[in-house]
Design a protein around this motif. Sequence first.
Motif, PDB file in Angstrom:
ATOM      1  N   LYS A 184       0.824  -1.214   0.000  1.00  0.00           N
ATOM      2  CA  LYS A 184       0.000   0.000   0.000  1.00  0.00           C
ATOM      3  C   LYS A 184       0.858   1.265   0.000  1.00  0.00           C
ATOM      4  CE  LYS A 184      -3.740   2.318   0.211  1.00  0.00           C
ATOM      5  NZ  LYS A 184      -4.354   2.449  -1.112  1.00  0.00           N
ATOM      6  N   GLY A 185       0.476   2.186  -0.878  1.00  0.00           N
ATOM      7  CA  GLY A 185       1.163   3.478  -0.933  1.00  0.00           C
ATOM      8  C   GLY A 185       2.319   3.515  -1.895  1.00  0.00           C
ATOM      9  N   LEU A 188       3.852   2.728  -5.633  1.00  0.00           N
ATOM     10  CA  LEU A 188       3.424   2.465  -7.008  1.00  0.00           C
ATOM     11  C   LEU A 188       4.528   1.834  -7.847  1.00  0.00           C
ATOM     12  CD1 LEU A 188       1.649   5.910  -7.447  1.00  0.00           C
ATOM     13  CD2 LEU A 188       0.527   3.702  -7.214  1.00  0.00           C
ATOM     14  N   ASP A 202       0.552  -0.807  -5.073  1.00  0.00           N
ATOM     15  CA  ASP A 202      -0.342  -0.083  -4.163  1.00  0.00           C
ATOM     16  C   ASP A 202      -1.474  -1.005  -3.679  1.00  0.00           C
ATOM     17  OD1 ASP A 202      -1.426   2.032  -2.741  1.00  0.00           O
ATOM     18  OD2 ASP A 202      -2.490   2.869  -4.469  1.00  0.00           O
ATOM     19  N   LEU A 219       9.939   2.243  -1.481  1.00  0.00           N
ATOM     20  CA  LEU A 219      10.076   3.477  -0.722  1.00  0.00           C
ATOM     21  C   LEU A 219      10.258   3.216   0.777  1.00  0.00           C
ATOM     22  CD1 LEU A 219       7.150   5.408  -2.420  1.00  0.00           C
ATOM     23  CD2 LEU A 219       9.576   5.550  -2.971  1.00  0.00           C
ATOM     24  N   THR A 220      11.091   4.047   1.388  1.00  0.00           N
ATOM     25  CA  THR A 220      11.268   3.998   2.836  1.00  0.00           C
ATOM     26  C   THR A 220       9.925   4.191   3.541  1.00  0.00           C
ATOM     27  OG1 THR A 220      13.453   4.943   2.585  1.00  0.00           O
ATOM     28  CG2 THR A 220      12.460   5.134   4.758  1.00  0.00           C
ATOM     29  N   VAL A 221       9.128   5.128   3.005  1.00  0.00           N
ATOM     30  CA  VAL A 221       7.872   5.470   3.695  1.00  0.00           C
ATOM     31  C   VAL A 221       6.804   4.395   3.536  1.00  0.00           C
ATOM     32  CG1 VAL A 221       8.210   7.955   3.662  1.00  0.00           C
ATOM     33  CG2 VAL A 221       7.098   6.847   1.723  1.00  0.00           C
ATOM     34  N   THR A 222       6.993   3.458   2.609  1.00  0.00           N
ATOM     35  CA  THR A 222       5.973   2.420   2.430  1.00  0.00           C
ATOM     36  C   THR A 222       6.398   1.071   3.009  1.00  0.00           C
ATOM     37  OG1 THR A 222       6.772   1.962   0.206  1.00  0.00           O
ATOM     38  CG2 THR A 222       4.903   3.469   0.413  1.00  0.00           C
ATOM     39  N   PRO A 269       6.835   0.280   6.006  1.00  0.00           N
ATOM     40  CA  PRO A 269       5.972  -0.090   7.146  1.00  0.00           C
ATOM     41  C   PRO A 269       4.648  -0.740   6.715  1.00  0.00           C
ATOM     42  CG  PRO A 269       6.935   2.081   7.513  1.00  0.00           C
ATOM     43  CD  PRO A 269       7.261   1.697   6.098  1.00  0.00           C
ATOM     44  N   SER A 270       4.217  -0.528   5.459  1.00  0.00           N
ATOM     45  CA  SER A 270       2.990  -1.185   4.987  1.00  0.00           C
ATOM     46  C   SER A 270       3.149  -2.714   4.987  1.00  0.00           C
ATOM     47  CB  SER A 270       2.619  -0.729   3.574  1.00  0.00           C
ATOM     48  OG  SER A 270       2.294   0.629   3.555  1.00  0.00           O
ATOM     49  N   ALA A 300      14.174  -2.112  -1.956  1.00  0.00           N
ATOM     50  CA  ALA A 300      15.327  -1.288  -1.567  1.00  0.00           C
ATOM     51  C   ALA A 300      15.429  -1.003  -0.069  1.00  0.00           C
ATOM     52  CB  ALA A 300      15.317   0.008  -2.371  1.00  0.00           C
ATOM     53  N   PRO A 301      14.340  -0.607   0.609  1.00  0.00           N
ATOM     54  CA  PRO A 301      14.522  -0.247   2.026  1.00  0.00           C
ATOM     55  C   PRO A 301      14.486  -1.450   2.971  1.00  0.00           C
ATOM     56  CG  PRO A 301      12.271   0.187   1.355  1.00  0.00           C
ATOM     57  CD  PRO A 301      12.964  -0.377   0.151  1.00  0.00           C
ATOM     58  N   VAL A 302      14.324  -2.651   2.429  1.00  0.00           N
ATOM     59  CA  VAL A 302      14.123  -3.831   3.270  1.00  0.00           C
ATOM     60  C   VAL A 302      15.461  -4.518   3.562  1.00  0.00           C
ATOM     61  CG1 VAL A 302      12.936  -6.048   3.459  1.00  0.00           C
ATOM     62  CG2 VAL A 302      11.849  -4.156   2.256  1.00  0.00           C
ATOM     63  N   THR A 303      15.673  -4.818   4.819  1.00  0.00           N
ATOM     64  CA  THR A 303      16.884  -5.534   5.228  1.00  0.00           C
ATOM     65  C   THR A 303      16.462  -6.839   5.897  1.00  0.00           C
ATOM     66  OG1 THR A 303      16.851  -4.509   7.403  1.00  0.00           O
ATOM     67  CG2 THR A 303      18.101  -3.365   5.692  1.00  0.00           C
TER      68      THR A 303
END
Lengths: 215, 423
Positions: free
Chosen positions: A97-98, A100, A125, A149-152, A154-155, A179-182
């Motif tokens: 979610k969030g 695209l 999304d 995205l870093t901001v997504t 957490p979704s 990319a932001p997942v470790t």
Amino acid sequence: MANLKKLYDAVLNGDAKTAVAVTQEAIAEKLDPAVLISDTMIPAMAEVGRLYECEEYFVPELLLAARAMKGSLTLLRPLLAASGTKPTGKVVIGTVKGDLHDIGKNLVASMLEGGGFEVTDLGADVSPDKFVSSVRELKPDLLCLSALLTVTAPSMRTTIEALKQAGLRESVKVMVGGAPVTPEFAREIGADGYSENASQAVVTARQFCHPDKAA
Amino acid sequence: MANVSAVNTSRQRVLESLHHRQPDRVPIDFGGSATTGIHVSCVAKLRDHFGLVKHPVKVIEPFQMLGEVEDDLKLALGVDVTPVLGPRTMFGFANENWKPWSLNGLEVLVPGNFNVTVAENGDTLIYPEGDLTALPSGRMPKGFHFFDAIIRQNHFDPDHLDSSDNLQEFELLSQADLDDIAAKARAAGTGEYATFASFGGTALGDIALVPAISLKDPRGIRDVAEWYVSTRSRRNYIHQVFSRQVEIAIENLQRIYQRIGNSIDVLFLCGTDFGTQTSSFCSVPTFRELWLPYYKQMCDWIHSHTSWKVFKHSCGSSERFYESFIEAGIDIVNPVQCSATGMDPEYLKSKYGERLVFWGGGVDTQQVLPFGTPQEVREQVLRRCRVFSPGGGFVFNTIHNIQAGTPVENIVAMVDALRSFSA
């Protein structure tokens, strides 16, 4: 007679026209589609993955190979369904979610298809509710969540929470990537698996579906 | 500290560092460009935190929703750089005629032609040039913080591609555009800040720009995956696009230079990302064949005619391209994503520190700044400053823009750490 080496090379070289032409010949000659996939397509995509891992191939080459493979699979899939052949495993995949962005997710989906998995792609999304209803309906072995995205990112956590709320968490393995997942983040949010690229995703998915046969 | 240069202004501080000399303190950029900015919601929070005049913040870059860092906030953050933006935003309208808009309940100011509609699912759709009769070119998912491109890929015949289609957005600047740039550069250049210009037109295949969200009816290859594929399977076509684009770009740079001279210090050349988190989008030989000659053409012109320093953004694992960047004439690399494979700060500084300026690398915006504790932020900022700052060649910036949702206490911890490092 259909030249299967030519099909293998066509997938490897991202030559969709040739891949489709050879597949059509093979179908006309009544070759077993399951054998065509297991003996030609899966090894070709495995080689694509290997070349990506050793940095001879990059995203453009993966995309081209995936197109060639899909051209062939589109012809073979209906025949497989008719023959009742079982896939390596069933996967539902989507970007959370969030977010695209879908290239990474599409590559993972393609590599999994190339690895013999039956993949349902929910797109980008995708809401936690949609993931939950798809898991309930399709009963996949694996749920793959992607984020760029870093901001997504957490979704992903929200989606896993939603699976728990729905009482479905134990019914499916959850893999995450992007990319932001470790690996630490994957563990923290309660995912079962993480892969850092599309090629590794196939290896991890096999481990979940067929631990005895995993490469 | 030995061999510290005497500086009187922020501009001198930045210039010292760009020339690989030790300035009096670490120079700082927040808000200088579209890759070194701050999300408008964080700008608003920072203004509140520092007790600055309360007013809606201007969104100066509407694609990523970056907020204006005004002089009072520059002072509070210790910023040394000011932007000189091109005539139009990424959506093809000018930053003028400001009007209020609500971003998830936060009142902000947006340009007059920032025209949006709300889709059935609640997403916000934005229109090229603000033209509501055109197809939307950007989408912001409901409740989220910035836009992404809507791909508008018209049918094309792969056997009959015309490179002029992918050159639609690259044109010679009009007299009005040159006047606009000259006025902005003049205004920025007379201040005490280092000036960081983003005129546009010099980015080669930046995947954020390929969909051409500023155009009402983009032609050519506009789908992101199709473009990536084309860099492998249609190289002649890409060469044709880049070759003509660079001719136009250099002519524009000549005309800009005639008007503004050396009143800008840094030029944002290109934001094409060559790195991924663990690898790259192409091999070094491909880069050298397909990109390097065109970067070199632009850099050669810039360095032989101006004193501008050339800034290249490339996320991810980009170190493998640094020797080629240097050969092309690139002076500054950003965002220096130290968390990516092969991007160890000590290694980068020791291998390239005398030949490249690191503009970024200050703190990780994927994990530490948005999700870490203030103490973790502080420790990383101090560590990075210790590695990157000796001998100059460093402008502090977060690794890409500060993202929406980043706790203000973490941003403040970063600023405090910078202050204590330089004290």
